[in-house]
Design a protein around this motif. Structure first.
Motif, PDB file in Angstrom:
ATOM      1  N   ALA A 278      -4.777  -5.876   1.334  1.00 42.08           N
ATOM      2  CA  ALA A 278      -4.550  -6.892   2.357  1.00 42.08           C
ATOM      3  C   ALA A 278      -4.741  -8.274   1.745  1.00 42.08           C
ATOM      4  N   TYR A 279      -4.451  -9.277   2.519  1.00 39.83           N
ATOM      5  CA  TYR A 279      -4.651 -10.655   2.049  1.00 39.83           C
ATOM      6  C   TYR A 279      -5.451 -11.437   3.070  1.00 39.83           C
ATOM      7  N   ASP A 280      -6.096 -12.476   2.592  1.00 37.29           N
ATOM      8  CA  ASP A 280      -6.844 -13.371   3.460  1.00 37.29           C
ATOM      9  C   ASP A 280      -6.323 -14.783   3.192  1.00 37.29           C
ATOM     10  N   ASP A 281      -5.450 -15.243   4.061  1.00 29.13           N
ATOM     11  CA  ASP A 281      -4.868 -16.574   3.835  1.00 29.13           C
ATOM     12  C   ASP A 281      -5.846 -17.693   4.118  1.00 29.13           C
TER      13      ASP A 281
ATOM     14  N   GLU B 239      -3.162  -8.139   8.371  1.00 23.70           N
ATOM     15  CA  GLU B 239      -3.053  -8.722   7.034  1.00 23.70           C
ATOM     16  C   GLU B 239      -2.840  -7.674   5.943  1.00 23.70           C
ATOM     17  N   VAL B 240      -2.665  -6.415   6.329  1.00 26.09           N
ATOM     18  CA  VAL B 240      -2.419  -5.369   5.334  1.00 26.09           C
ATOM     19  C   VAL B 240      -0.998  -5.543   4.792  1.00 26.09           C
ATOM     20  N   THR B 241      -0.883  -5.540   3.473  1.00 19.90           N
ATOM     21  CA  THR B 241       0.423  -5.726   2.834  1.00 19.90           C
ATOM     22  C   THR B 241       0.966  -4.438   2.219  1.00 19.90           C
ATOM     23  N   PHE B 242       0.072  -3.503   1.902  1.00 23.00           N
ATOM     24  CA  PHE B 242       0.508  -2.264   1.249  1.00 23.00           C
ATOM     25  C   PHE B 242      -0.426  -1.128   1.621  1.00 23.00           C
ATOM     26  N   ALA B 243       0.152   0.035   1.868  1.00 26.42           N
ATOM     27  CA  ALA B 243      -0.625   1.250   2.125  1.00 26.42           C
ATOM     28  C   ALA B 243      -0.100   2.369   1.237  1.00 26.42           C
ATOM     29  N   GLN B 244      -1.017   3.062   0.600  1.00 25.54           N
ATOM     30  CA  GLN B 244      -0.674   4.237  -0.189  1.00 25.54           C
ATOM     31  C   GLN B 244      -1.334   5.426   0.485  1.00 25.54           C
ATOM     32  N   ILE B 245      -0.536   6.420   0.839  1.00 24.89           N
ATOM     33  CA  ILE B 245      -1.042   7.561   1.586  1.00 24.89           C
ATOM     34  C   ILE B 245      -0.852   8.825   0.760  1.00 24.89           C
TER      35      ILE B 245
ATOM     36  N   VAL C 198     -10.756  -9.842   7.876  1.00 25.15           N
ATOM     37  CA  VAL C 198      -9.319  -9.726   8.130  1.00 25.15           C
ATOM     38  C   VAL C 198      -9.106  -8.511   9.032  1.00 25.15           C
ATOM     39  N   SER C 199      -7.851  -8.181   9.305  1.00 25.02           N
ATOM     40  CA  SER C 199      -7.541  -7.021  10.144  1.00 25.02           C
ATOM     41  C   SER C 199      -6.286  -6.333   9.618  1.00 25.02           C
ATOM     42  N   LYS C 200      -5.865  -5.303  10.332  1.00 24.89           N
ATOM     43  CA  LYS C 200      -4.659  -4.578   9.930  1.00 24.89           C
ATOM     44  C   LYS C 200      -3.427  -5.486   9.908  1.00 24.89           C
TER      45      LYS C 200
ATOM     46  N   TYR D 144      -9.746 -13.962  -4.771  1.00 25.07           N
ATOM     47  CA  TYR D 144      -8.591 -14.856  -4.697  1.00 25.07           C
ATOM     48  C   TYR D 144      -7.695 -14.557  -3.492  1.00 25.07           C
ATOM     49  N   GLY D 145      -8.315 -14.181  -2.384  1.00 26.74           N
ATOM     50  CA  GLY D 145      -7.566 -13.954  -1.163  1.00 26.74           C
ATOM     51  C   GLY D 145      -6.937 -12.581  -1.036  1.00 26.74           C
ATOM     52  N   ILE D 146      -7.178 -11.708  -1.994  1.00 22.27           N
ATOM     53  CA  ILE D 146      -6.617 -10.354  -1.937  1.00 22.27           C
ATOM     54  C   ILE D 146      -7.766  -9.372  -1.744  1.00 22.27           C
ATOM     55  N   ILE D 147      -7.557  -8.408  -0.859  1.00 27.41           N
ATOM     56  CA  ILE D 147      -8.555  -7.379  -0.586  1.00 27.41           C
ATOM     57  C   ILE D 147      -7.978  -6.038  -1.017  1.00 27.41           C
ATOM     58  N   TRP D 148      -8.695  -5.359  -1.906  1.00 27.77           N
ATOM     59  CA  TRP D 148      -8.326  -4.013  -2.322  1.00 27.77           C
ATOM     60  C   TRP D 148      -9.390  -3.070  -1.784  1.00 27.77           C
ATOM     61  N   LEU D 149      -8.989  -2.130  -0.939  1.00 30.63           N
ATOM     62  CA  LEU D 149      -9.949  -1.147  -0.434  1.00 30.63           C
ATOM     63  C   LEU D 149      -9.855   0.138  -1.246  1.00 30.63           C
ATOM     64  N   ALA D 150     -10.987   0.750  -1.460  1.00 31.47           N
ATOM     65  CA  ALA D 150     -11.011   2.071  -2.080  1.00 31.47           C
ATOM     66  C   ALA D 150     -10.359   3.068  -1.135  1.00 31.47           C
ATOM     67  N   GLY D 151      -9.893   4.169  -1.679  1.00 25.41           N
ATOM     68  CA  GLY D 151      -9.291   5.208  -0.847  1.00 25.41           C
ATOM     69  C   GLY D 151     -10.284   5.728   0.180  1.00 25.41           C
ATOM     70  N   GLN D 152      -9.799   5.929   1.383  1.00 26.82           N
ATOM     71  CA  GLN D 152     -10.646   6.393   2.481  1.00 26.82           C
ATOM     72  C   GLN D 152     -10.243   7.806   2.876  1.00 26.82           C
ATOM     73  N   ILE D 153     -11.235   8.690   2.964  1.00 26.10           N
ATOM     74  CA  ILE D 153     -11.037  10.026   3.503  1.00 26.10           C
ATOM     75  C   ILE D 153     -11.946  10.164   4.714  1.00 26.10           C
ATOM     76  N   ALA D 154     -11.667  11.160   5.555  1.00 23.25           N
ATOM     77  CA  ALA D 154     -12.465  11.319   6.779  1.00 23.25           C
ATOM     78  C   ALA D 154     -12.554  12.791   7.175  1.00 23.25           C
ATOM     79  N   THR D 155     -13.099  13.602   6.288  1.00 22.67           N
ATOM     80  CA  THR D 155     -13.228  15.027   6.601  1.00 22.67           C
ATOM     81  C   THR D 155     -14.166  15.261   7.778  1.00 22.67           C
ATOM     82  N   GLU D 156     -15.090  14.330   8.011  1.00 24.39           N
ATOM     83  CA  GLU D 156     -16.021  14.464   9.136  1.00 24.39           C
ATOM     84  C   GLU D 156     -15.345  14.237  10.486  1.00 24.39           C
ATOM     85  N   ALA D 157     -14.135  13.696  10.481  1.00 27.58           N
ATOM     86  CA  ALA D 157     -13.428  13.390  11.733  1.00 27.58           C
ATOM     87  C   ALA D 157     -12.811  14.629  12.379  1.00 27.58           C
TER      88      ALA D 157
END
Length: 109
Positions: free
Chosen positions: A102-105, A48-54, A44-46, A7-20
């Motif tokens: 994020a959202y996809d309008d 369209e990001v509406t919320f970030a949890q860090i 979409v791109s950054k 429905y136009g909303i994108i929820w991403l799983a938490g991302q970690i990057a220990t290999e970085a």
């Protein structure tokens, strides 16, 4: 699942990057690179990001994380809402985990 789009909303799983790398700056950039790729896969791109949890393994890393995060947001017209806090432990001994929505309008035209 790395992410869900409905429905136009994108929820991403938490991302970690220990290999970085070992530093909070390297791991933050690694997380953001993964987020960029997942957002692109959702068409979409950054912008369209509406919320970030860090989640930080050490809240004292906030300033160094924030420098990388602020550079990532350069050019974004409206910054996403954000929450940042210290977590007791993160997967694979990561220093940071980032979750975004994020959202996809384009979906609902």
């Amino acid at each position: 699942s790395p992410g869900v789009k409905a429905y136009g909303i994108i929820w991403l799983a938490g991302q970690i990057a220990t290999e970085a790398g070992e530093s909070i700056s390297e791991q933050t950039q690694g997380c953001l690179d993964k987020i960029d790729a997942l957002l692109a896969a959702a068409d979409v791109s950054k912008h369209e990001v509406t919320f970030a949890q860090i989640l930080l393994a050490d809240i004292n890393d906030f300033s160094a994380m924030n420098d990388v995060y602020a550079a990532w947001l350069e050019g974004v017209e409206v910054f996403p809402a954000r929450a940042a806090f210290e977590a007791g432990a993160l997967p694979r001994s990561a220093k940071i985990e980032i979750v975004v929505q994020a959202y996809d309008d384009k979906c609902c035209e």
